[in-house]
Motif scaffolding. Structure first.
Motif: not given
Ligand SMILES: NC(=O)C1=CN([C@@H]2O[C@H](COP(=O)(O)OP(=O)(O)OC[C@H]3O[C@@H](n4cnc5c(N)ncnc54)[C@H](O)[C@@H]3O)[C@@H](O)[C@H]2O)C=CC1
Ligand SMILES: CC(=O)C(=O)O
Ligand SMILES: [Mg+2]
Length: 473
Positions: A114, A117-118, A121, A125
């Motif tokens: 997760r 994936t963050s 995107e 981050k």
């Protein structure tokens, strides 16, 4: 004089030699015994580790004198410096323990997916969810290691590990040594770009000139993280800091002094540029073939740039010639190029920074009686002018404000910050530059660098301690 601590493992045959004779031989050769450990006791013979403090120049004769004693076998000589390097000097530590399956599924699969994936995107981050924001690569190709020259990537590693230790201990920056097995400019650029995603900054180290200039310029243009060739800019920053204070000690102004810089490689070019920016009006850059003169023609683009500067003198000469009447000598070349007579011919109240490592351009014992302010790059003499005063704080500041570049105003701010750590009251011939262990150094450099980065628009984040007041609290 430089001293070393040797550990001598000796086997003594008791019928032929006693320990008193060994101790006397060590003392006669100039060694001080600081500890004795019995490794294997025995009736006929015994093995002992004897730790001896001895001047570097007396080491070989001490060892020879022990070897010549009957009844002695010298099993091993290790010095504490080598012991400190056993197994390397750094390691990677996890930030949190993995105690059970639940932990495992959070820090690794499936939980980690997760987070990946963050970041996919929103790549920004990476700064909050990976080590990027606090991690710097210390990259070398091993071609200009200290003053040792082209000793290759394996032999360069202890220096890079040392830099990584200093980054962590002094500024909390996680730094990783990368020793590249290529000297090809394009391949070095390609490789550094390819490994850059995990790093928040690139510290180039000990890459010989002139390749280092193109490598740094290209990487700074093509990457969006700061790229800083420490031997160029770290050295120039600390030289300017030391010079600002040394000039106060001798009561001279930067605009009026005549400065000779010897060794126009990575460090020398950047020092010359920063000296000119700081106001020096009479500069004599010197390399192997003598002075680089105004109006001259040179194949090296940075030498040509210097030859086009109006502050560069037009009089040719060898180092020994041009040093006459100089107020300041800065050496970033190689060992033992000057003697006492040379520095005696400098102007009154002269300043000598003999910074070649590990052996300076002139031995301190030879220079000190004849100059007013003397400094080296070494930690075993007063006034250590070494880029270790710069790179930890400059990267701490650049990482904290996520600077895209480390620009000229940030470097000048760092130089002034380092100089300011020595107060007017403390300033004297033996103390022109703060110790690397002075905790104010990193704090002050970080603060000044962040302020300059914000002012020049290269900061991409305002650190929390700068947010409300407009400056560091
Ligand atoms: N104290 C400190 O913080 C630092 C010290 N240094 C020292 O400065 C020296 C040079 O380092 P870099 O600039 O990185 O190396 P570099 O290899 O880029 O430059 C050395 C320059 O010295 C020149 N040179 C060699 N022999 C010479 C001679 N007899 N007379 C005049 N010039 C001569 C070379 O031609 C070259 O241009 C090394 O000893 C290094 O350890 C470098 C960086 C930091
Ligand atoms: C100190 C340093 O970076 C050098 O001597 O190369
Ligand atoms: Mg270096």
């Amino acid at each position: 004089m430089a001293f070393n601590s040797l550990i001598l493992r000796l086997e003594l045959v008791h019928s032929k030699v006693n320990f008193g004779e060994v101790a006397s031989a060590i003392s006669r050769a100039g060694g001080d015994i600081t500890s004795i450990d019995v490794i294997r006791p025995g009736q006929d013979s015994s093995v002992r580790d004897i730790t001896v403090h001895v001047a570097e120049i007396a080491e070989a004769s001490l060892i020879e004198s022990l070897k010549s004693l009957a009844g002695i076998q010298l099993i091993n000589v290790s010095d504490r410096t080598f012991l400190a390097h056993l197994g390397g000097k750094i390691s990677v530590q996890p930030n949190l323990p993995i105690k059970n399956r639940d932990d495992l599924s959070r820090v690794y699969t499936p939980g980690v997916a997760r987070v990946c994936t963050s970041i996919h995107e929103n790549p920004k981050k990476a700064y909050s969810l990976t080590i990027k924001r606090n991690t710097v690569a210390v990259v070398t190709d091993g071609t200009a290691v200290l003053g040792l020259g082209d000793i290759g990537p394996h032999a360069a590693a202890p220096v890079m590990e040392g830099k990584a230790m200093l980054f962590k201990q002094l500024a909390g920056v996680d730094a990783f040594p990368i020793c590249l097995d290529t000297k090809d400019t394009e391949e070095i650029i390609r490789t550094i770009k390819a490994i850059s995603p995990i790093f928040g900054g690139i510290n180039l180290e000990d890459i010989s000139s002139p390749r280092c200039f193109e490598i740094e310029t290209r990487l700074a243009e093509e990457l969006d993280i700061p790229v800083f060739h420490d031997d160029q800019h770290g050295t120039a920053v600390v030289v300017i800091a030391g010079l600002l204070n040394a000039l106060k000690v001798v009561g001279k102004r930067i605009e009026n002094v005549r400065v000779v810089v010897n060794g126009i490689g990575a460090a020398g070019v950047s020092i010359c540029k920063m000296l000119l920016a700081a106001g020096v009006s009479r500069l004599v850059p010197v390399d192997r073939d003598g002075a680089i003169i105004q109006g001259g023609t040179y194949p090296h683009p940075m030498w040509q740039w210097l030859a086009d500067q109006p502050q560069v003198e037009s009089q040719p000469g060898t180092l020994k010639e041009v040093i006459r009447d100089a107020d300041v000598f800065i050496g970033v070349s190689r060992a033992n190029l000057l003697n006492a007579a040379d520095v005696q011919r400098m102007a009154a109240n002269s300043i000598v920074f003999a910074m070649a490592n590990p052996q300076p351009e002139i031995a301190p014992e030879e220079a000190i009686p004849h100059v007013r302010v003397f400094a080296t790059g070494r930690s075993d003499y007063p006034n250590q002018i070494n880029n270790v005063l710069v790179f930890p704080g400059i990267f701490r500041g650049a990482l904290d404000c996520r600077a895209r570049h480390i620009n000229e105003p940030m470097k000048l701010a760092a130089a002034r910050a380092i100089a300011s750590v020595v107060s007017e009251r403390e300033l004297n011939e033996q103390y022109i530059i703060p110790s690397i262990f002075n905790e104010q150094v990193v704090t002050e450099v970080r603060k000044s660098v962040i302020e300059a980065a914000i002012l020049t628009g290269t900061a991409r984040r305002i650190p929390p301690d700068f947010r409300s007041s407009g400056g560091a609290k």
